[in-house]
Design a protein around this motif. Structure first.
Motif, mmCIF file in Angstrom:
data_model
loop_
_atom_site.group_PDB
_atom_site.id
_atom_site.type_symbol
_atom_site.label_atom_id
_atom_site.label_comp_id
_atom_site.label_asym_id
_atom_site.label_seq_id
_atom_site.Cartn_x
_atom_site.Cartn_y
_atom_site.Cartn_z
ATOM 1 N N ARG A 1 93.267 -19.700 52.552
ATOM 2 C CA ARG A 1 92.846 -20.586 51.454
ATOM 3 C C ARG A 1 91.813 -21.599 51.935
ATOM 4 N NH1 ARG A 1 98.282 -21.125 50.441
ATOM 5 N NH2 ARG A 1 98.175 -23.179 51.404
ATOM 6 N N ASP A 2 91.871 -21.942 53.226
ATOM 7 C CA ASP A 2 90.962 -22.942 53.785
ATOM 8 C C ASP A 2 89.709 -22.312 54.369
ATOM 9 O OD1 ASP A 2 92.904 -24.869 53.157
ATOM 10 O OD2 ASP A 2 93.929 -24.539 55.069
ATOM 11 N N MET A 3 89.557 -21.018 54.163
ATOM 12 C CA MET A 3 88.376 -20.308 54.665
ATOM 13 C C MET A 3 87.722 -19.556 53.513
ATOM 14 S SD MET A 3 89.695 -18.897 58.389
ATOM 15 C CE MET A 3 91.182 -18.028 57.828
ATOM 16 N N GLY A 4 86.620 -18.895 53.823
ATOM 17 C CA GLY A 4 85.925 -18.150 52.768
ATOM 18 C C GLY A 4 84.920 -17.179 53.328
ATOM 19 N N GLY A 5 83.797 -17.012 52.610
ATOM 20 C CA GLY A 5 82.791 -16.034 52.987
ATOM 21 C C GLY A 5 82.217 -16.247 54.368
#
Length: 327
Positions: free
Chosen positions: A51-55
């Motif tokens: 949830r605290d990361m992304g692309g």
């Protein structure tokens, strides 16, 4: 400060992943693969919650696989699919375009094929359901998982056709059913039907249905028509719901049996169940069959994928006879 371990990250991530995979009717093999890739991704980033990361973090991990781990294109794509599933299906977040993604280039090796004599040598040393499965792989051009996922309703004895359901992103297609397999397959299905009736008598008899059909026909999971043509010898239990069902046979059983027979036959080729499918395509082309027809039977979206078999058909370098042989 150290990040908390994965198991204590609220909400519980992996049960949610497993539940979503089960709901969408992903295979057990895909489920295990996706979970392993997600775990590796999280570990790579110091056990931060997705949830605290992304692309950006996904791109960094996929680039690590390409540049540091030197993985194949298919492996990188599998990892990408797993992470896309995590974010879009579980976390319900749309991923941005990864403009700096280093894509591994796919290297297309020529498929390994068998001669007709080698096919016969292998089939003649197999028996029971394994012989029938291998015969369908060669006689109908099926992938091993397509064969194991066949339902009773997918087999049309009158038209000598097999309906192959959409798997791995391919479209549904129809391929041929060898006339020589009609009677052995009918006899096999009678045994399978007896097993199904025993399951029903014990209060079981349910199979996993494709998600769309499960919603449309909620009671069809116990119908004979929807049972697997090659069922597992054991019942399975769904961890999330406790439901008991009979899955299809395990591909590893087929792989081990074929590997053993290939060794016994003294065939010095790396033969897998899907080698029969490659041989199916090659032998059809050698027999003069139109390549467009072979493309349709194999379910290839692009003709270029089928064209690779034309290189296998050629004898010697590019099909040219050596001048030494024509003196």
């Amino acid at each position: 400060m150290d990040s908390p371990p994965i198991s204590s990250s609220p909400p519980k991530l992996f049960p949610s992943i497993t539940e979503r995979l089960t709901t969408l009717q992903y295979s057990k093999r895909t489920e295990e693969s996706y979970i392993q890739w997600i775990k590796r991704f999280i570990t790579f980033h110091g056990k931060r919650h997705p949830r605290d990361m992304g692309g950006e973090e996904i791109e960094a991990y996929l680039n690590h696989l390409a540049e540091e781990k030197k993985v194949s294109a298919s492996t990188q794509n599998q990892a990408k699919s797993a992470l896309r599933f995590l974010y879009e299906q579980v976390l319900e977040r749309e991923l941005p375009v990864m403009e700096n993604l280093v894509k591994v280039k796919a290297h297309k090796a020529l498929p390994i094929t068998l001669t007709k004599h080698e096919v016969q040598a292998i089939l003649s040393n197999l028996n029971g359901s394994i012989w029938l499965i291998a015969s369908l792989l060669y006689g109908s051009g099926l992938r091993v998982m397509e064969c194991l996922r066949l339902r009773v309703t997918d087999i049309d004895f009158a038209k000598l056709e097999i309906f192959v359901r959409d798997t791995e992103g391919y479209k549904n297609r129809i391929t041929l059913l060898p006339a020589s397999l009609v009677e052995p397959l009918k006899a096999h299905l009678l045994e399978v039907q007896s097993l199904h009736e025993e399951d029903l008598a014990k209060g079981f008899g349910e199979t996993r249905m494709p998600a769309s059909l499960a919603r449309k026909y909620p009671e069809a999971s116990k119908d004979w028509a929807w049972q697997y043509a090659f069922p597992s010898s054991r019942l399975s239990v769904t961890q999330q719901t406790g439901d008991i069902y009979r899955h299809h046979a395990d591909e590893k059983t087929v792989q081990r049996a074929i590997k053993k027979v290939v060794k016994q036959a003294g065939i010095k080729k790396l033969v897998t169940p899907n080698t029969f499918r490659h041989s199916f395509a090659t032998h059809l082309l050698q027999g003069g069959q139109d390549i467009r027809t072979v493309q349709e039977l194999l379910g290839h979206a692009d003709i270029s994928t089928t064209m690779i078999y034309t290189q296998v058909v050629n004898i010697g370098g590019r099909g040219v006879a050596s001048p030494l042989d024509v003196i």
